[in-house]
Design an enzyme around this catalytic site. Structure first.
Site, mmCIF file in Angstrom:
data_model
loop_
_atom_site.group_PDB
_atom_site.id
_atom_site.type_symbol
_atom_site.label_atom_id
_atom_site.label_comp_id
_atom_site.label_asym_id
_atom_site.label_seq_id
_atom_site.Cartn_x
_atom_site.Cartn_y
_atom_site.Cartn_z
ATOM 1 N N PRO A 181 0.823 -1.252 0.029
ATOM 2 C CA PRO A 181 -0.171 -0.154 0.048
ATOM 3 C C PRO A 181 0.681 1.310 -0.008
ATOM 4 O O PRO A 181 1.831 1.332 0.729
ATOM 5 C CB PRO A 181 -0.650 -0.325 1.160
ATOM 6 C CG PRO A 181 -0.032 -1.134 2.297
ATOM 7 C CD PRO A 181 0.661 -1.823 1.316
ATOM 8 N N CYS A 223 0.315 5.576 0.025
ATOM 9 C CA CYS A 223 -0.562 6.648 0.053
ATOM 10 C C CYS A 223 -0.448 7.592 -0.959
ATOM 11 O O CYS A 223 1.044 7.617 -1.321
ATOM 12 C CB CYS A 223 -0.001 7.465 1.485
ATOM 13 S SG CYS A 223 -1.141 6.632 2.803
ATOM 14 N N ALA A 272 -3.436 3.011 2.390
ATOM 15 C CA ALA A 272 -3.997 3.140 3.574
ATOM 16 C C ALA A 272 -5.330 4.236 3.409
ATOM 17 O O ALA A 272 -5.324 5.322 3.056
ATOM 18 C CB ALA A 272 -3.179 4.063 4.509
ATOM 19 N N GLN A 305 -6.167 -1.491 2.257
ATOM 20 C CA GLN A 305 -5.731 -1.625 3.687
ATOM 21 C C GLN A 305 -6.601 -0.517 4.296
ATOM 22 O O GLN A 305 -6.702 0.830 3.913
ATOM 23 C CB GLN A 305 -4.113 -0.795 3.310
ATOM 24 C CG GLN A 305 -3.612 -0.894 5.144
ATOM 25 C CD GLN A 305 -2.087 -0.237 5.131
ATOM 26 O OE1 GLN A 305 -2.042 0.936 4.473
ATOM 27 N NE2 GLN A 305 -1.329 -0.885 5.703
ATOM 28 N N TYR A 336 0.386 4.178 13.424
ATOM 29 C CA TYR A 336 -1.028 4.396 13.351
ATOM 30 C C TYR A 336 -1.819 3.991 14.571
ATOM 31 O O TYR A 336 -1.382 3.277 15.428
ATOM 32 C CB TYR A 336 -1.552 4.225 11.989
ATOM 33 C CG TYR A 336 -0.823 4.923 11.140
ATOM 34 C CD1 TYR A 336 -0.696 6.415 11.182
ATOM 35 C CD2 TYR A 336 -0.058 4.628 10.075
ATOM 36 C CE1 TYR A 336 -0.102 7.153 10.253
ATOM 37 C CE2 TYR A 336 0.775 5.199 9.229
ATOM 38 C CZ TYR A 336 0.732 6.633 9.153
ATOM 39 O OH TYR A 336 1.578 7.248 8.368
ATOM 40 N N ARG A 396 -1.371 -5.897 8.778
ATOM 41 C CA ARG A 396 0.017 -5.494 8.467
ATOM 42 C C ARG A 396 0.574 -5.215 10.031
ATOM 43 O O ARG A 396 -0.085 -4.412 10.791
ATOM 44 C CB ARG A 396 0.250 -4.296 7.780
ATOM 45 C CG ARG A 396 1.699 -3.939 7.160
ATOM 46 C CD ARG A 396 1.732 -3.102 6.231
ATOM 47 N NE ARG A 396 2.983 -3.364 5.272
ATOM 48 C CZ ARG A 396 3.555 -2.556 4.604
ATOM 49 N NH1 ARG A 396 3.000 -1.308 4.382
ATOM 50 N NH2 ARG A 396 4.653 -2.992 3.853
ATOM 51 N N LEU A 439 12.941 -2.526 1.258
ATOM 52 C CA LEU A 439 14.039 -2.405 0.375
ATOM 53 C C LEU A 439 14.632 -3.826 -0.347
ATOM 54 O O LEU A 439 15.727 -4.373 -0.289
ATOM 55 C CB LEU A 439 15.392 -1.946 1.290
ATOM 56 C CG LEU A 439 15.331 -0.365 1.302
ATOM 57 C CD1 LEU A 439 16.534 -0.220 1.928
ATOM 58 C CD2 LEU A 439 15.408 0.284 0.022
ATOM 59 N N ARG A 467 8.646 1.458 -3.125
ATOM 60 C CA ARG A 467 9.422 2.440 -3.740
ATOM 61 C C ARG A 467 9.853 1.628 -5.216
ATOM 62 O O ARG A 467 9.976 2.171 -6.316
ATOM 63 C CB ARG A 467 10.276 2.997 -3.071
ATOM 64 C CG ARG A 467 10.236 3.826 -1.812
ATOM 65 C CD ARG A 467 10.892 4.092 -0.936
ATOM 66 N NE ARG A 467 11.283 2.918 -0.178
ATOM 67 C CZ ARG A 467 12.182 2.959 0.967
ATOM 68 N NH1 ARG A 467 12.811 3.855 1.223
ATOM 69 N NH2 ARG A 467 12.204 1.821 1.703
HETATM 70 C C1 FMN Z 1 4.902 6.871 -1.481
HETATM 71 C C2 FMN Z 1 4.675 5.615 -0.339
HETATM 72 C C3 FMN Z 1 3.591 5.594 0.337
HETATM 73 C C4 FMN Z 1 3.318 4.772 1.471
HETATM 74 N N1 FMN Z 1 2.078 4.540 2.121
HETATM 75 C C5 FMN Z 1 1.998 3.391 2.741
HETATM 76 C C6 FMN Z 1 0.624 3.002 3.256
HETATM 77 O O1 FMN Z 1 -0.385 4.021 2.835
HETATM 78 N N2 FMN Z 1 0.414 2.026 3.981
HETATM 79 C C7 FMN Z 1 1.370 1.395 4.692
HETATM 80 O O2 FMN Z 1 1.344 0.551 5.440
HETATM 81 N N3 FMN Z 1 2.776 1.664 3.940
HETATM 82 C C8 FMN Z 1 2.782 2.546 3.397
HETATM 83 N N4 FMN Z 1 4.228 2.972 2.782
HETATM 84 C C9 FMN Z 1 5.244 1.939 3.141
HETATM 85 C C10 FMN Z 1 5.292 0.797 2.046
HETATM 86 O O3 FMN Z 1 4.305 0.077 1.936
HETATM 87 C C11 FMN Z 1 6.645 -0.188 2.032
HETATM 88 O O4 FMN Z 1 6.438 -0.618 3.550
HETATM 89 C C12 FMN Z 1 7.866 0.757 2.417
HETATM 90 O O5 FMN Z 1 8.044 1.652 1.706
HETATM 91 C C13 FMN Z 1 9.066 -0.316 2.263
HETATM 92 O O6 FMN Z 1 9.248 -1.036 0.964
HETATM 93 P P1 FMN Z 1 9.983 -0.457 -0.272
HETATM 94 O O7 FMN Z 1 11.486 -0.288 0.212
HETATM 95 O O8 FMN Z 1 9.892 -1.360 -1.240
HETATM 96 O O9 FMN Z 1 9.634 0.999 -0.414
HETATM 97 C C14 FMN Z 1 4.356 3.891 1.793
HETATM 98 C C15 FMN Z 1 5.640 3.933 0.977
HETATM 99 C C16 FMN Z 1 5.781 4.781 0.111
HETATM 100 C C17 FMN Z 1 6.880 4.886 -0.611
#
Ligand code: FMN
Length: 367
Positions: A24, A26, A58, A101, A184, A232, A303, A326
């Site tokens: 997820p 945002c 979210a 979510q 949260y 989560r 990551l 990301r």
């Molecule tokens: C732009 C953005 C928005 C995010 N929004 C949420 C969200 O809505 N809910 C959530 O649980 N995590 C959110 N995250 C966290 C990601 O779901 C993820 O757990 C975190 O970025 C690590 O993964 P990655 O290294 O592949 O980015 C967000 C991350 C990014 C980059």
């Protein structure tokens, strides 16, 4: 033999074509909680990525449960219709399953969008609202403290989660993820750093589990029995004396006993003093430890950028699925490239079939 990353998995009703989940994210682009054409562009693109499951950001169960004023919600007919329209448009062209979510931001609510600084809105800002939490402790020094929720407030929020689950079912969402992570509201109940209640919702581990488990039960009851409800969890606060891996494992077991279908193990977000050892796979050890303690599928995230890296996480059994955030924004065709690299097959829409590289003929051959 197919690579582990491209083997299917069934989670309750959900037939996942491979082990790649879009986490997820945002978008801070909604209007009064309503999705708009940005969400159609964003989710539509991700639905064509070849990932097994797309998570919707979210989504607040009440207006006060939004993180920022521009968050998506699912609390009334208008927000439901906007999300329903978006999904309908995507589904015309893609059969990718969607998870939503469901979330309440608690004391971390009422902030500006991240690209405008992300600070708590001043009380004088007409877009600001009063935040609510287990205890009247602000997230960071200098912030206005939230109101501690009373019994009526807890009931109101429980009912709001259930009502959003009913709306999610009505617009055909395939699965729910309950947001108990990143500091949260539900995480605020779990962590002793944010929950200082002296009633039966605070203190002992059992008491701190109580509200999140009650919310889980009401969401599970409200959502069709054949569809998956997942959670989560932050595996640790990364703060001395806070929520940790041992408590996470106990919580995951309690969820599993109540019919939880999968857990996604992330970390942090509860306290500004967190010390996160950020690096490739930094949260995988948390997922691995939870997986050793439960039977339900576990998702690792954080990551994960490399194809061999992802294959190793699933192949060695550290987790059943990997989630990308990301990574997939940067490369929305990551699952195609992973399939090419690992000599697997992946799905592509017929409109794009002709871009299949000649070196990997048959790449788009997944039926
Ligand atoms: C732009 C953005 C928005 C995010 N929004 C949420 C969200 O809505 N809910 C959530 O649980 N995590 C959110 N995250 C966290 C990601 O779901 C993820 O757990 C975190 O970025 C690590 O993964 P990655 O290294 O592949 O980015 C967000 C991350 C990014 C980059």
């Amino acid at each position: 033999m197919a690579p582990a990353l491209f083997t299917p998995l069934r989670v309750r009703n959900l037939d996942l074509r491979n082990r790649i989940v879009i986490a997820p994210m945002c978008q801070y682009s909604a209007e009064n909680g309503c999705m708009n054409s940005w969400h159609l562009i964003h989710l539509g693109g991700l639905a064509l990525s070849g990932a097994a499951l797309v998570s919707i950001e979210a989504t607040a169960v009440t207006p006060e449960g939004r993180i920022s004023w521009a968050d998506v919600g699912l609390w009334d007919d208008e927000t439901e219709a906007a999300m329903g329209r978006t999904l309908e448009a995507v589904r015309r062209w893609s059969d990718a399953p969607f998870l939503i979510q469901l979330s309440h931001a608690g004391r971390k609510a009422s902030v500006e969008r991240p690209w405008e600084g992300g600070a708590q809105l001043p009380e004088s800002d007409p877009r600001a609202w009063r935040t609510e939490a287990p205890s009247a402790i602000p997230w960071a020094e200098g912030q206005r403290p939230p109101t501690a929720l009373d019994r009526a407030g807890l009931q109101r929020i429980r009912e709001a989660f259930a009502a959003s689950a009913v709306r999610a079912a009505r617009i055909g969402l395939d699965a729910i993820q309950l947001h108990c992570a990143h500091g949260y509201l539900l995480h605020q109940f779990l962590s002793p750093l944010s929950n200082r209640r002296d009633d039966d919702y605070g203190g002992s581990l059992e008491n701190r589990f109580r509200f999140p488990l009650e919310v889980f039960d009401s969401v599970r009851d409200a959502f069709p029995a054949e569809r998956a409800v997942t959670v989560r969890i932050s595996g640790t606060d990364w703060v001395e004396g806070g929520w940790d891996l041992e408590q996470t494992i106990a919580f995951a077991k309690a969820l599993e006993a109540r019919g939880c279908d999968a857990v996604n193990i992330t970390s942090g977000g509860l306290h500004p003093a967190q010390q996160i050892p950020v690096g490739p796979n930094y949260q995988v050890p948390l997922a691995r430890a939870v997986k050793a303690a439960v039977r339900m599928p576990v998702v690792a995230v954080g990551l994960i950028t490399g194809f061999d890296q992802a294959e190793a996480i699933v192949g060695t059994g550290d987790a059943d699925l990997i989630a990308l955030a990301r990574t997939i924004l940067y490369d929305p065709r990551w699952p195609w490239h992973a399939a090419a690299e690992l000599e697997a097959k992946v799905r592509a829409p017929p409109q794009y079939q002709r871009c299949e590289p000649w070196r990997v003929r048959g790449l788009f051959g997944e039926s």
